[in-house]
Design a protein around this motif. Structure first.
Motif, PDB file in Angstrom:
ATOM      1  N   ALA A  27       0.830  -1.205   0.000  1.00 22.39           N
ATOM      2  CA  ALA A  27       0.000   0.000   0.000  1.00 22.39           C
ATOM      3  C   ALA A  27       0.867   1.258   0.000  1.00 22.39           C
ATOM      4  CB  ALA A  27      -0.933  -0.006   1.203  1.00 22.39           C
ATOM      5  N   LEU A  28       1.936   1.236   0.762  1.00 21.24           N
ATOM      6  CA  LEU A  28       2.850   2.380   0.781  1.00 21.24           C
ATOM      7  C   LEU A  28       3.474   2.593  -0.594  1.00 21.24           C
ATOM      8  CD1 LEU A  28       4.170   4.524   2.583  1.00 21.24           C
ATOM      9  CD2 LEU A  28       5.988   2.892   3.026  1.00 21.24           C
ATOM     10  N   ARG A  49       1.628  28.458 -11.178  1.00 25.50           N
ATOM     11  CA  ARG A  49       1.407  28.291  -9.739  1.00 25.50           C
ATOM     12  C   ARG A  49       0.107  27.559  -9.429  1.00 25.50           C
ATOM     13  NH1 ARG A  49       2.181  29.677  -4.586  1.00 25.50           N
ATOM     14  NH2 ARG A  49       0.630  30.859  -3.437  1.00 25.50           N
ATOM     15  N   LEU A  50      -0.977  27.922 -10.074  1.00 22.37           N
ATOM     16  CA  LEU A  50      -2.271  27.297  -9.797  1.00 22.37           C
ATOM     17  C   LEU A  50      -2.262  25.811 -10.164  1.00 22.37           C
ATOM     18  CD1 LEU A  50      -5.189  27.584  -8.879  1.00 22.37           C
ATOM     19  CD2 LEU A  50      -5.788  28.187 -11.236  1.00 22.37           C
ATOM     20  N   LEU A  51      -1.715  25.484 -11.327  1.00 23.34           N
ATOM     21  CA  LEU A  51      -1.644  24.088 -11.744  1.00 23.34           C
ATOM     22  C   LEU A  51      -0.758  23.276 -10.805  1.00 23.34           C
ATOM     23  CD1 LEU A  51      -2.339  21.886 -13.770  1.00 23.34           C
ATOM     24  CD2 LEU A  51      -0.406  22.654 -15.160  1.00 23.34           C
ATOM     25  N   SER A  52       0.339  23.845 -10.391  1.00 25.94           N
ATOM     26  CA  SER A  52       1.243  23.187  -9.445  1.00 25.94           C
ATOM     27  C   SER A  52       0.544  22.903  -8.124  1.00 25.94           C
ATOM     28  CB  SER A  52       2.438  24.106  -9.203  1.00 25.94           C
ATOM     29  OG  SER A  52       3.603  23.408  -9.082  1.00 25.94           O
ATOM     30  N   LEU A  53      -0.185  23.881  -7.640  1.00 23.15           N
ATOM     31  CA  LEU A  53      -0.905  23.731  -6.381  1.00 23.15           C
ATOM     32  C   LEU A  53      -1.997  22.669  -6.489  1.00 23.15           C
ATOM     33  CD1 LEU A  53      -1.196  24.859  -3.509  1.00 23.15           C
ATOM     34  CD2 LEU A  53      -2.872  26.465  -4.418  1.00 23.15           C
ATOM     35  N   VAL A  54      -2.718  22.642  -7.594  1.00 21.19           N
ATOM     36  CA  VAL A  54      -3.775  21.653  -7.807  1.00 21.19           C
ATOM     37  C   VAL A  54      -3.191  20.246  -7.854  1.00 21.19           C
ATOM     38  CG1 VAL A  54      -5.462  20.803  -9.486  1.00 21.19           C
ATOM     39  CG2 VAL A  54      -5.405  23.225  -8.894  1.00 21.19           C
ATOM     40  N   LEU A  55      -2.107  20.063  -8.580  1.00 24.03           N
ATOM     41  CA  LEU A  55      -1.488  18.742  -8.677  1.00 24.03           C
ATOM     42  C   LEU A  55      -0.963  18.250  -7.326  1.00 24.03           C
ATOM     43  CD1 LEU A  55       0.446  18.985 -12.064  1.00 24.03           C
ATOM     44  CD2 LEU A  55      -1.634  17.691 -11.570  1.00 24.03           C
ATOM     45  N   LEU A  56      -0.351  19.123  -6.572  1.00 25.50           N
ATOM     46  CA  LEU A  56       0.151  18.737  -5.249  1.00 25.50           C
ATOM     47  C   LEU A  56      -0.993  18.364  -4.302  1.00 25.50           C
ATOM     48  CD1 LEU A  56       3.029  21.300  -4.699  1.00 25.50           C
ATOM     49  CD2 LEU A  56       3.239  18.825  -4.899  1.00 25.50           C
ATOM     50  N   ARG A  57      -2.033  19.154  -4.304  1.00 26.95           N
ATOM     51  CA  ARG A  57      -3.171  18.855  -3.423  1.00 26.95           C
ATOM     52  C   ARG A  57      -3.901  17.593  -3.859  1.00 26.95           C
ATOM     53  NH1 ARG A  57      -5.359  24.509  -1.310  1.00 26.95           N
ATOM     54  NH2 ARG A  57      -3.487  25.022  -0.147  1.00 26.95           N
ATOM     55  N   LEU A  58      -4.028  17.399  -5.153  1.00 27.25           N
ATOM     56  CA  LEU A  58      -4.682  16.195  -5.658  1.00 27.25           C
ATOM     57  C   LEU A  58      -3.871  14.950  -5.295  1.00 27.25           C
ATOM     58  CD1 LEU A  58      -7.064  15.106  -7.297  1.00 27.25           C
ATOM     59  CD2 LEU A  58      -5.629  15.327  -9.338  1.00 27.25           C
ATOM     60  N   GLY A  59      -2.565  15.016  -5.465  1.00 23.50           N
ATOM     61  CA  GLY A  59      -1.709  13.893  -5.081  1.00 23.50           C
ATOM     62  C   GLY A  59      -1.769  13.619  -3.591  1.00 23.50           C
ATOM     63  N   THR A  60      -1.800  14.664  -2.792  1.00 16.71           N
ATOM     64  CA  THR A  60      -1.878  14.514  -1.341  1.00 16.71           C
ATOM     65  C   THR A  60      -3.231  13.969  -0.900  1.00 16.71           C
ATOM     66  OG1 THR A  60      -0.355  16.385  -1.104  1.00 16.71           O
ATOM     67  CG2 THR A  60      -1.598  15.758   0.836  1.00 16.71           C
ATOM     68  N   ALA A  61      -4.276  14.256  -1.640  1.00 14.36           N
ATOM     69  CA  ALA A  61      -5.606  13.772  -1.282  1.00 14.36           C
ATOM     70  C   ALA A  61      -5.834  12.334  -1.738  1.00 14.36           C
ATOM     71  CB  ALA A  61      -6.674  14.680  -1.885  1.00 14.36           C
ATOM     72  N   VAL A  62      -5.297  11.964  -2.892  1.00 16.01           N
ATOM     73  CA  VAL A  62      -5.564  10.650  -3.459  1.00 16.01           C
ATOM     74  C   VAL A  62      -4.670   9.558  -2.848  1.00 16.01           C
ATOM     75  CG1 VAL A  62      -5.501   9.329  -5.617  1.00 16.01           C
ATOM     76  CG2 VAL A  62      -6.472  11.609  -5.584  1.00 16.01           C
ATOM     77  N   PRO A  64      -3.577   8.864   0.297  1.00 20.44           N
ATOM     78  CA  PRO A  64      -4.105   8.140   1.461  1.00 20.44           C
ATOM     79  C   PRO A  64      -5.310   7.258   1.130  1.00 20.44           C
ATOM     80  CG  PRO A  64      -3.846  10.462   1.986  1.00 20.44           C
ATOM     81  CD  PRO A  64      -3.589  10.309   0.532  1.00 20.44           C
ATOM     82  N   VAL A  65      -6.102   7.684   0.152  1.00 15.51           N
ATOM     83  CA  VAL A  65      -7.252   6.872  -0.251  1.00 15.51           C
ATOM     84  C   VAL A  65      -6.766   5.564  -0.877  1.00 15.51           C
ATOM     85  CG1 VAL A  65      -9.255   6.775  -1.782  1.00 15.51           C
ATOM     86  CG2 VAL A  65      -8.738   8.875  -0.528  1.00 15.51           C
ATOM     87  N   THR A  68      -5.285   3.253   1.892  1.00 14.83           N
ATOM     88  CA  THR A  68      -6.337   2.596   2.675  1.00 14.83           C
ATOM     89  C   THR A  68      -7.044   1.516   1.868  1.00 14.83           C
ATOM     90  OG1 THR A  68      -6.658   4.655   3.904  1.00 14.83           O
ATOM     91  CG2 THR A  68      -8.416   3.015   4.038  1.00 14.83           C
ATOM     92  N   ALA A  69      -7.366   1.816   0.628  1.00 14.02           N
ATOM     93  CA  ALA A  69      -8.053   0.832  -0.215  1.00 14.02           C
ATOM     94  C   ALA A  69      -7.188  -0.403  -0.437  1.00 14.02           C
ATOM     95  CB  ALA A  69      -8.428   1.466  -1.549  1.00 14.02           C
ATOM     96  N   ARG A  70      -5.897  -0.217  -0.627  1.00 10.64           N
ATOM     97  CA  ARG A  70      -4.998  -1.349  -0.850  1.00 10.64           C
ATOM     98  C   ARG A  70      -4.888  -2.215   0.404  1.00 10.64           C
ATOM     99  NH1 ARG A  70      -3.062  -5.120  -4.170  1.00 10.64           N
ATOM    100  NH2 ARG A  70      -1.054  -5.822  -3.441  1.00 10.64           N
ATOM    101  N   VAL A  71      -4.725  -1.615   1.561  1.00  2.00           N
ATOM    102  CA  VAL A  71      -4.624  -2.386   2.802  1.00  2.00           C
ATOM    103  C   VAL A  71      -5.902  -3.188   3.021  1.00  2.00           C
ATOM    104  CG1 VAL A  71      -4.521  -2.202   5.321  1.00  2.00           C
ATOM    105  CG2 VAL A  71      -2.945  -0.876   3.928  1.00  2.00           C
ATOM    106  N   ILE A  72      -7.032  -2.553   2.866  1.00  2.00           N
ATOM    107  CA  ILE A  72      -8.306  -3.245   3.085  1.00  2.00           C
ATOM    108  C   ILE A  72      -8.489  -4.384   2.086  1.00  2.00           C
ATOM    109  CG2 ILE A  72     -10.808  -2.970   2.939  1.00  2.00           C
ATOM    110  CD1 ILE A  72     -10.387  -0.164   4.198  1.00  2.00           C
TER     111      ILE A  72
END
Length: 94
Positions: A27-28, A49-62, A64-65, A68-72
């Motif tokens: 999972a890691l 800047r906006l695209l960079s911020l969106v990509l970083l936040r999207l990667g950070t949000a996806v 952990p999901v 978790t899905a892989r462990v389960i």
């Protein structure tokens, strides 16, 4: 903790421990690869800047999901699979 009305054997405990370790490590790895694929361009290239911020936040949000899905999924599959009655034998009648 109990299987089939009795305590787990040492082999069953060891199998569960190995499976938990595999679930966490895989999972890691999956979350890291996904984060790198999504947020990597923002870290490697000079993007707006906006695209960079969106990509970083999207990667950070996806990430952990996916973790978790892989462990389960690994642990549920292990629980459903059970243990073979004769390890190493492919034919149940052998």
């Amino acid at each position: 903790m109990y299987a089939y009305g009795g305590r787990r054997t040492k082999a069953q405990q060891d199998a569960a421990t190995v499976e938990i370790g595999y679930a966490l490590v895989s999972a890691l790895f999956a979350a890291g690869v996904l984060f790198g694929a999504v947020a990597g361009p923002a870290l490697l290239f000079d993007l707006p800047r906006l695209l960079s911020l969106v990509l970083l936040r999207l990667g950070t949000a996806v990430a952990p999901v996916v973790f978790t899905a892989r462990v389960i999924s690994v642990l549920v599959r292990f629980r459903k699979a059970g243990q073979p009655s004769h390890p190493g034998r492919t034919n149940p009648d052998s």
